[in-house]
Design a protein around this motif. Structure first.
Motif, mmCIF file in Angstrom:
data_model
loop_
_atom_site.group_PDB
_atom_site.id
_atom_site.type_symbol
_atom_site.label_atom_id
_atom_site.label_comp_id
_atom_site.label_asym_id
_atom_site.label_seq_id
_atom_site.Cartn_x
_atom_site.Cartn_y
_atom_site.Cartn_z
ATOM 1 N N TRP A 279 0.732 -1.155 0.111
ATOM 2 C CA TRP A 279 -0.112 -0.009 0.082
ATOM 3 C C TRP A 279 0.776 1.311 -0.071
ATOM 4 C CZ3 TRP A 279 0.283 -3.649 3.707
ATOM 5 C CH2 TRP A 279 0.961 -3.312 4.890
ATOM 6 N N LEU A 280 2.033 1.141 0.343
ATOM 7 C CA LEU A 280 2.939 2.417 0.732
ATOM 8 C C LEU A 280 3.466 2.559 -0.972
ATOM 9 C CD1 LEU A 280 5.270 1.564 3.569
ATOM 10 C CD2 LEU A 280 2.952 2.872 3.348
ATOM 11 N N GLY A 281 3.746 1.571 -1.857
ATOM 12 C CA GLY A 281 4.000 1.802 -3.209
ATOM 13 C C GLY A 281 2.668 2.388 -4.035
ATOM 14 N N HIS A 282 1.450 2.037 -3.536
ATOM 15 C CA HIS A 282 0.337 2.366 -4.459
ATOM 16 C C HIS A 282 -0.024 3.661 -4.101
ATOM 17 C CE1 HIS A 282 -1.311 -2.066 -4.022
ATOM 18 N NE2 HIS A 282 -0.245 -2.103 -4.514
ATOM 19 N N SER A 283 0.090 3.990 -2.848
ATOM 20 C CA SER A 283 -0.135 5.631 -2.472
ATOM 21 C C SER A 283 0.965 6.412 -2.733
ATOM 22 C CB SER A 283 -0.674 5.573 -0.976
ATOM 23 O OG SER A 283 0.653 4.987 -0.257
ATOM 24 N N ARG A 296 2.970 8.213 7.765
ATOM 25 C CA ARG A 296 2.722 8.880 6.494
ATOM 26 C C ARG A 296 1.494 8.596 5.787
ATOM 27 N NH1 ARG A 296 7.828 11.454 3.056
ATOM 28 N NH2 ARG A 296 8.934 12.247 4.883
ATOM 29 N N TYR A 297 1.419 7.363 5.652
ATOM 30 C CA TYR A 297 0.165 6.602 4.710
ATOM 31 C C TYR A 297 -1.363 7.337 5.538
ATOM 32 C CZ TYR A 297 -2.913 3.279 2.869
ATOM 33 O OH TYR A 297 -3.958 2.639 2.303
ATOM 34 N N ARG A 298 -1.235 7.015 6.865
ATOM 35 C CA ARG A 298 -2.321 7.402 7.523
ATOM 36 C C ARG A 298 -2.775 8.814 7.531
ATOM 37 N NH1 ARG A 298 -0.490 3.305 11.568
ATOM 38 N NH2 ARG A 298 0.837 5.086 12.782
ATOM 39 N N THR A 299 -1.603 9.499 7.268
ATOM 40 C CA THR A 299 -1.642 11.198 7.240
ATOM 41 C C THR A 299 -2.296 11.514 5.917
ATOM 42 O OG1 THR A 299 0.204 11.619 8.629
ATOM 43 C CG2 THR A 299 -0.432 13.353 7.256
ATOM 44 N N VAL A 300 -1.827 11.009 4.863
ATOM 45 C CA VAL A 300 -2.329 11.195 3.589
ATOM 46 C C VAL A 300 -3.867 10.621 3.365
ATOM 47 C CG1 VAL A 300 -2.008 10.655 1.176
ATOM 48 C CG2 VAL A 300 -0.013 11.258 2.525
ATOM 49 N N MET A 301 -4.021 9.531 3.726
ATOM 50 C CA MET A 301 -5.258 8.751 3.864
ATOM 51 C C MET A 301 -6.540 9.898 4.182
ATOM 52 S SD MET A 301 -5.196 6.261 1.698
ATOM 53 C CE MET A 301 -3.776 7.092 0.794
ATOM 54 N N ALA A 302 -6.330 10.434 5.389
ATOM 55 C CA ALA A 302 -7.053 11.478 6.056
ATOM 56 C C ALA A 302 -7.160 12.720 5.499
ATOM 57 C CB ALA A 302 -6.621 11.473 7.440
ATOM 58 N N SER A 303 -6.284 12.979 4.576
ATOM 59 C CA SER A 303 -6.267 14.413 3.924
ATOM 60 C C SER A 303 -7.156 14.522 2.567
ATOM 61 C CB SER A 303 -4.927 14.788 3.341
ATOM 62 O OG SER A 303 -4.430 14.094 2.246
ATOM 63 N N ASP A 304 -7.019 15.935 2.112
ATOM 64 C CA ASP A 304 -7.731 15.961 0.742
ATOM 65 C C ASP A 304 -6.874 15.971 -0.256
ATOM 66 O OD1 ASP A 304 -6.797 18.543 1.479
ATOM 67 O OD2 ASP A 304 -8.674 19.456 1.371
ATOM 68 N N HIS A 305 -5.360 15.601 -0.185
ATOM 69 C CA HIS A 305 -4.478 15.717 -1.109
ATOM 70 C C HIS A 305 -4.825 14.889 -2.363
ATOM 71 C CE1 HIS A 305 -0.340 16.428 -2.450
ATOM 72 N NE2 HIS A 305 -0.439 15.481 -2.927
ATOM 73 N N LEU A 306 -4.991 15.611 -3.396
ATOM 74 C CA LEU A 306 -5.750 15.022 -4.659
ATOM 75 C C LEU A 306 -4.995 13.542 -5.109
ATOM 76 C CD1 LEU A 306 -7.786 15.149 -6.695
ATOM 77 C CD2 LEU A 306 -6.090 16.357 -8.166
ATOM 78 N N SER A 307 -5.511 12.546 -5.012
ATOM 79 C CA SER A 307 -4.867 11.149 -5.672
ATOM 80 C C SER A 307 -5.149 11.383 -7.250
ATOM 81 C CB SER A 307 -5.412 10.174 -5.180
ATOM 82 O OG SER A 307 -6.764 9.810 -5.440
ATOM 83 N N LEU A 308 -4.269 10.491 -8.122
ATOM 84 C CA LEU A 308 -4.280 10.614 -9.456
ATOM 85 C C LEU A 308 -5.652 9.842 -9.568
ATOM 86 C CD1 LEU A 308 -3.487 10.726 -12.289
ATOM 87 C CD2 LEU A 308 -1.823 8.786 -11.850
ATOM 88 N N THR A 309 -6.198 8.933 -9.088
ATOM 89 C CA THR A 309 -7.311 8.267 -9.448
ATOM 90 C C THR A 309 -8.530 8.964 -9.012
ATOM 91 O OG1 THR A 309 -7.000 7.127 -7.252
ATOM 92 C CG2 THR A 309 -6.901 5.753 -9.360
ATOM 93 N N LYS A 310 -8.513 9.925 -7.805
ATOM 94 C CA LYS A 310 -9.481 10.778 -7.622
ATOM 95 C C LYS A 310 -9.681 12.051 -8.660
ATOM 96 C CE LYS A 310 -11.863 12.715 -3.432
ATOM 97 N NZ LYS A 310 -11.850 12.917 -2.100
ATOM 98 N N ALA A 311 -8.483 12.119 -9.251
ATOM 99 C CA ALA A 311 -8.526 13.428 -10.197
ATOM 100 C C ALA A 311 -9.603 13.010 -11.269
ATOM 101 C CB ALA A 311 -7.240 13.709 -10.721
ATOM 102 N N PHE A 312 -9.896 11.622 -11.672
ATOM 103 C CA PHE A 312 -10.385 11.270 -12.648
ATOM 104 C C PHE A 312 -12.079 11.443 -12.172
ATOM 105 C CE2 PHE A 312 -6.725 9.096 -14.215
ATOM 106 C CZ PHE A 312 -6.788 9.038 -15.603
ATOM 107 N N GLN A 313 -12.209 10.848 -10.849
ATOM 108 C CA GLN A 313 -13.688 11.328 -10.152
ATOM 109 C C GLN A 313 -14.059 12.727 -10.224
ATOM 110 O OE1 GLN A 313 -14.009 10.889 -6.025
ATOM 111 N NE2 GLN A 313 -15.612 9.270 -6.342
#
Length: 538
Positions: A279-283, A296-313
């Motif tokens: 999951w560290l590689g995926h994220s 770091r993973y928990r911090t990002v998952m709780a944030s609104d930082h734009l993921s590449l996949t969410k950009a499509f959504q």
């Protein structure tokens, strides 16, 4: 008898004091060193009254046992994850290790292994505590000889340190325990500081304020699929034992895709993890941030930082779906990754056997994706994230490809699983692990490319990559953290957009193809396909 017990106690304590924290660091010469901490301990025992001496010796023995456990954890983490154990963040991973053993070897073996570890740890604490107390009392009881001995060993330690004396390249004087304590303390402080600093980094985003109509404008109308192949690392392509079969598969699949009208370009990404913690590689790939630990993973998952996949959504131009056969419980990360729908291991209709840790063969997961999502008529194109798990350790048994029209509910895989290698026969055998790992990568890549040949269209864009290198037993103790990445499409305009990346034609990246950190991929991809940066500052 009394002398023999004292000798055993001395061997235990000295061995713990000089114990390295890596498997490759273990060698006979590492255990014939002079530990400076033992000299200091003897000097303290000589001057303390009985009760304080007993208390301090017991405390020192327990502390030495705790440090020995940390050294052993470091050994395991170096072998499986290519890094040291983090005293702040990594305790939860021990539960994952137990689950992996259960999936690979069965519940009985996992429970036996867990019980064995618990007993060994308790025994280690008891033995080192009692041994330290016995040695402290022995020193006090023979004060004269102990004083002369401590002075002699102390002078020898100082002399060896001053002149850098070594035997077979190993320093004779050791301060291994003091150094280990310092390293652990520094690691804890660095972890806590990194947590605070990374929160600020995660709040900044070059595309955080980009309007939906300015995201991914050059991919509108395309079905885009991001696929992670478990443990698909650089070693699969360059290791002299593993590479021949994998290279042959990549060459054949490149030719088969070309015949079907598809073309590919490939490069390298440096993974944020190694051996596991996929999951560290995926994220890291999808967030554009370097996520190399659980905090770091928990911090990002709780944030609104734009993921590449969410950009499509966020663009509103795609339906988004995830296929996660490795997920067997709730997965709140779905929100962060912007997936409208996620299929976990229990929602893909699979009725066949597990293949060790992997809940189903990749071929089945891809066919289920086709039947449930990709093959359906829809008003919008589809963006998908797919995790393929057949190449997950212990690489036994490895599935075989079957006729796509006969896959059905997966029941036909029962005979294949029963005829395959057993995990227990492969896990402890380095040669077989490497061989079976290579076969699993060939299987996963071929299943994916066959799916693309069979179901891909003029508007299909496939990005697939590894999440990390396999463990050190397979990739070696000094392997890079690089993984291959390929982009495949029929529309030449799609590949033209990344011409400046200088990636290699085909599915096999050249040895000197560009290497980026995983965290660089999101911004490069968004920029290449028409997204306009609108930064959000920390």
């Amino acid at each position: 008898m009394s002398v023999g017990v004292s000798v055993v106690c001395a061997v235990l304590v000295v061995g713990a004091l000089v114990l390295p924290n890596t498997v490759v660091g273990i060698g006979p010469m590492k255990f014939v060193r002079i530990p400076g901490e033992a000299v200091i301990g003897a000097a303290v025992a000589l001057v303390l009254p009985r009760k304080p001496r007993m208390a301090l010796a017991g405390l020192a023995g327990a502390a030495l046992a705790a440090l020995t456990v940390l050294n052993l954890l470091d050994m395991g983490f170096h072998q499986y994850l290519g890094r040291s154990f983090n005293l702040v963040l990594d305790w939860s991973l021990l539960t994952d290790a137990e689950a992996y053993l259960e999936d690979s070897l069965g519940r009985t073996a996992a429970l036996a292994a867990t019980a064995g570890v618990v007993v060994l740890v308790l025994l280690l604490f008891a033995l080192l505590t009692l041994a330290t107390i016995r040695l402290a009392n022995l020193v006090a009881r023979h004060g004269g000889r102990a004083t002369r001995g401590a002075l002699f060993v102390g002078v020898a330690w100082i002399t060896c340190t001053a002149f850098g004396l070594q035997i077979a390249g190993v320093p004779i004087a050791s301060d291994r325990t003091a150094t280990a304590v310092e390293v652990q303390a520094r690691r804890v402080a660095d972890t806590l500081r990194d947590e605070a600093e990374f929160r600020k980094v995660a709040k900044a985003d070059a595309f955080g304020n980009t309007p939906p109509d300015q995201l991914l404008t050059d991919l509108r109308g395309k079905d885009v699929i991001f696929t992670f192949i478990e443990s698909y690392g650089r070693s699969a392509i360059e290791d002299p034992v593993i590479a021949p079969g994998v290279d042959q598969a990549l060459t054949a699949n490149t030719a088969a895709l070309a015949e079907a009208g598809f073309h590919a370009k490939s490069g390298w990404l440096t993974s944020a993890t190694y051996g596991g913690n996929s999951w560290l590689g995926h994220s890291s790939t999808l967030s554009g941030l370097w996520i190399n630990n659980q905090q770091r993973y928990r911090t990002v998952m709780a944030s609104d930082h734009l993921s590449l996949t969410k950009a499509f959504q966020k663009s509103g131009a795609w339906d988004t779906v995830g296929v996660m056969p490795g997920v067997q419980k709730g997965w709140p990360e779905q929100r962060y990754f912007g997936l409208d729908k996620v299929y976990n291991a229990f929602q893909l209709g699979y009725q066949g056997p597990k293949f060790s840790w992997s809940t189903m063969p990749d071929q089945y997961a891809l066919e289920a994706f086709q039947q449930r999502e990709h093959g359906k008529h829809r008003d919008k194109p589809l963006m998908s994230e797919i995790i393929l798990t057949s190449s997950h350790q212990p690489w036994a048994p490895v599935p075989r490809l079957v006729d796509w029209d006969r896959i059905g509910d997966g029941s036909l895989f029962r005979d294949i699983e029963a005829a395959g290698s057993r995990p227990a026969d492969v896990i402890a055998d380095t040669t077989r692990s490497r061989e079976e790992y290579g076969k699993s990568i060939q299987y996963s890549v071929t299943a994916l490319t066959q799916w693309l040949e069979r179901y891909g269209t003029d508007d299909t864009v496939l990005v697939f990559l590894g999440d990390h290198q396999p463990i050190a037993r397979v990739s070696g103790n000094h392997a890079s953290r690089d993984v291959p990445i390929s982009l495949v499409a029929k529309d030449p305009k799609v590949l033209d957009k990344i011409a400046s990346w200088d990636w290699t034609d085909g599915l096999r990246p050249a040895q000197d193809a560009p290497v980026w950190k995983m965290s660089a991929f999101r911004d490069r991809f968004l920029t290449a396909y028409g997204s306009t940066p609108h930064p959000k500052k920390s």
